[in-house]
Design an enzyme around this catalytic site. Structure first.
Site, mmCIF file in Angstrom:
data_model
loop_
_atom_site.group_PDB
_atom_site.id
_atom_site.type_symbol
_atom_site.label_atom_id
_atom_site.label_comp_id
_atom_site.label_asym_id
_atom_site.label_seq_id
_atom_site.Cartn_x
_atom_site.Cartn_y
_atom_site.Cartn_z
ATOM 1 N N LEU A 251 0.853 -1.680 0.133
ATOM 2 C CA LEU A 251 0.316 -0.085 -0.022
ATOM 3 C C LEU A 251 0.750 1.690 -0.517
ATOM 4 C CD1 LEU A 251 -2.489 1.063 0.224
ATOM 5 C CD2 LEU A 251 -2.444 1.191 2.320
ATOM 6 N N ASP A 252 0.739 2.397 -0.956
ATOM 7 C CA ASP A 252 1.613 3.083 -1.188
ATOM 8 C C ASP A 252 2.518 2.985 -0.785
ATOM 9 O OD1 ASP A 252 -0.912 4.796 -1.561
ATOM 10 O OD2 ASP A 252 -1.038 4.749 1.189
#
Lengths: 276, 276, 276, 276
Positions: free
Chosen positions: C219-220
């Site tokens: 994530l990210d």
């Protein structure tokens, strides 16, 4: 004469009217005014530049108009007294000393204290007292005690950590509560802790930064005063970033001290109010 | 060993192939390369970072491959020799001296020459020779002659005008052609000439700037090296702008000297090529 | 004709000489060249703008000169084909569609796919096909499968997540490996995850930002392409920050797509090489 | 309800106290306040955000407290009505229309008027009326008369020149005094007049910019509202600068309209006061 009135208190209706009304009654002319209400915290902050000559009971009259516990101060143009702590890196220390030499800051650097002797020529070149308090052979607590006693002998308004590469003990931070300004070499909250430029390089960011903040007892977690950034590319190594970052660090650090010296800086819980 | 090869010549097909091919033959490894072709002027510019040990005939072999009149230089990591000229303002001079102290620039400041004695403590604090050559009682030509002779005795690579508030005679400029770097306190070509911050204030601009440029014989008209800006508001007086602008001036000036010291700067007619 | 040659391979001595030498042999004129060596990863990256007409065996000859496994491509000026995914926010989607309308990007937006119908008028206004694939009643895997099939029917070069507020399944990411560009509304790695502007407000930062990055399965955490920032103050609420941040997000997102369309973007492990 | 009170008048002692005192009497709570005194012009400017419900005589009572000729206005949150003028370039027009679609501006674009039909699809895509008033065959005065009549039929608060490439007649400017906002594609006062990017390229500047300003009857000389810049290099042609500059132009233009819509913009002679 010119004065700066700083007010911080619980929020209430009509505060601006009350404060500016009293100024008007005392023939104090407001040349500049900034105010801010933190609606969540219900706190009121105001900075007022005045010309005129306040009577001796101005502040007590003002206090009577405001909610209990108001923090009031009326500053004349006396220089803010600063002690700078450093280790071996010259850029933040030198930047402030140079600005003092240029008379660009309303600051008087009373002394430089370092845990290494490397920066003595720099301080001496600007005719500022320089003290080495080596940490060698001392516990953190003992070292902080010695440094703290030396700082206290100068009774500064602000203690500037000009790349002072030591973790401060809670006792030291508590002793100079709300007076310590640090420069951290990252764009907080990214890259807390050691070697932020190496962390930034590893992550492949395209912008690096620096953060001036008040110091409290959580590492790199105090109220942020000022931040600035500069662009980097894939071609920049961690060492190049560190070099590029120094220009940002020195600018941010000296501007944070300038804000303090101009009474534009208020602590608001874990944040700051900055009337820049 | 590391070297920087700089090449400037008339454009031709295959120049990159020829230069990099010869490097390869000489076992010189290219670690970084920048090139630019000015299609209007038909000029080719290249800066090549090399590791290895070039044989003594490398440059002559290279010259033989390139169009006639090519300007070639092979730089080792010797520091760029700089003489700084100043008047009374400390910020640009101090910024370069501080960076030299920090070892942040590949520059050796040989001397500071000023037409007033005010900055002597600053230069002395950094152990750099300081000379006053007062212009009082001298014609411009006489003064420039004396300053020029003193500069020449140091034989610098670059002459940095660190807020030297004197108009230079054409003779002086010609004597040190392509070697003089000035910092002008406006975002050129806006506000050429005197008191640019006052001009900026009168016009009501929202951004001010500074410009580093090579000096030629038209006032504030030489090839631009670097510019930077900062925001201002209606609340900033001309004096505040001048103060805010100093931070931009010092940054731009020291970065321009850094570019020169890293051999990233080429003059191309009335413009520059900057491989930053 | 104009071409862009992109090369990525293991580093070796003489690569620039070999590549530019072959171009010269083929009468291809180099009008612009960028190269980068990642010394840690021992990888070589080069982007070369050429004019001329390469023979059909140019790439195979080039491949023979380079280390095994070299990634080579010769791009003409065909537009990069993009499918954009969105949810309800208009700013990133609209910014790209507007730039396409302006002919400011070498991009063709083949379609917009959203999980809500709100943005249909925007896409229709720019004459771009718009598809709703609602996630309601579908598992993540089923929804990603439907969206993925629809994307695949367009066969785009790049998939741009224009504020697509869905977590992507590993299968989806794997299906379009190295092709998905996301815009995250924080200055990564600060404020990963949900509500970054609220996180920024709570922390009291003085600068907020946005990050365009390739999407991988953390994530990210994918390779960062581009970042930009804007200043905020104590007076800005989280909602105001979100509004101010949108201007940064749209600029960063459309510039990242532009870099892709100009073949200036290389993935290098968890980082990017960007020849801007 | 929320209101914004704007005050502009001759400077006098106690103005802030008088205004905020009356607000307090009327149970109007000040949530944000900005003021500025132009000491040279002896003018006072104030913008006050209020909550509460002012009685009908609030403004007349306020006027009675202030120096004669005070300009007072109490704004509720009604959208600012804007007519946009354009020619052929889409970026500034599209940027405002997109922001209106995003509901990011407190603006209602009543109509777009252009002297060419090219941008009709853009306006139609956003459901905004589009009128062509061709200048072909008309004198400047006739054309301005027709355009002015059409504008007047919409009765806008602001006329935004979204890259309207026509010189306006003094009659037109006088007809809509202090209501016309233009975007000029240079960092004024540099490069006044035609082809500023070509001028910038010729001069070899390293930064280009854009300027939003009120229009008066001197070319590119009205009060400056906002400026922004972007960096360029030797490798950027005039055409590339024009393309890069468009992003700055659109941002500056839409922010200037936003400032107007938020009642943060005051004209002060040939300058502006901007409470951003």
């Amino acid at each position: 004469m010119s004065y700066i009135l700083t007010t911080q208190c619980a929020d209430d209706v009509g505060l601006i009217a009350k404060i500016t009304g009293l100024c008007h009654e005392h023939n104090l002319n407001i040349t500049r005014n900034n105010e801010f209400v933190d609606k969540d915290a219900k706190r009121f902050f105001m900075r007022t530049e005045l010309t005129g000559e306040p009577q001796s009971d101005f502040l007590s009259q003002l206090r009577a108009l405001l909610p209990e516990g108001a923090q009031l101060a009326l500053h004349d143009d006396t220089k803010t007294k600063v002690v700078l702590l450093a280790t071996k890196e010259a850029h933040c220390l030198g930047s402030v000393l140079l600005k003092q030499f240029e008379q660009a800051l309303n600051i008087e650097v009373l002394a430089v204290i370092a845990n290494y002797p490397d920066l003595e020529p720099l301080a001496k070149g600007f005719d500022v007292p320089f003290h080495v308090v080596s940490h060698v052979g001392l516990s953190r607590s003992e070292h902080d005690q010695q440094v703290g006693d030396l700082i206290q002998s100068y009774n500064p308004d602000i203690i500037g950590l000009a790349k002072y590469m030591r973790i401060l003990s809670p006792e030291f931070v508590g002793r100079f509560e709300n007076k310590i300004i640090n420069i951290h070499h990252s764009f907080l909250p990214a890259f807390i802790g050691a070697k932020p430029y190496h962390q930034a390089f590893e992550r492949g960011v395209k912008i690096i930064g620096a953060t001036a903040h008040f110091v409290n007892n959580e590492l790199d977690e105090g109220p942020i005063i000022l931040q600035d950034v500069t662009s980097v590319t894939h071609a920049n190594t961690a060492e190049m970033m560190a070099k590029m970052g120094k220009d940002v660090e020195k600018t941010v650090f000296s501007k944070a001290l300038q804000l303090a010296s101009e009474h534009k800086l208020f602590i608001n819980g874990n944040k700051t109010v900055v009337f820049s």
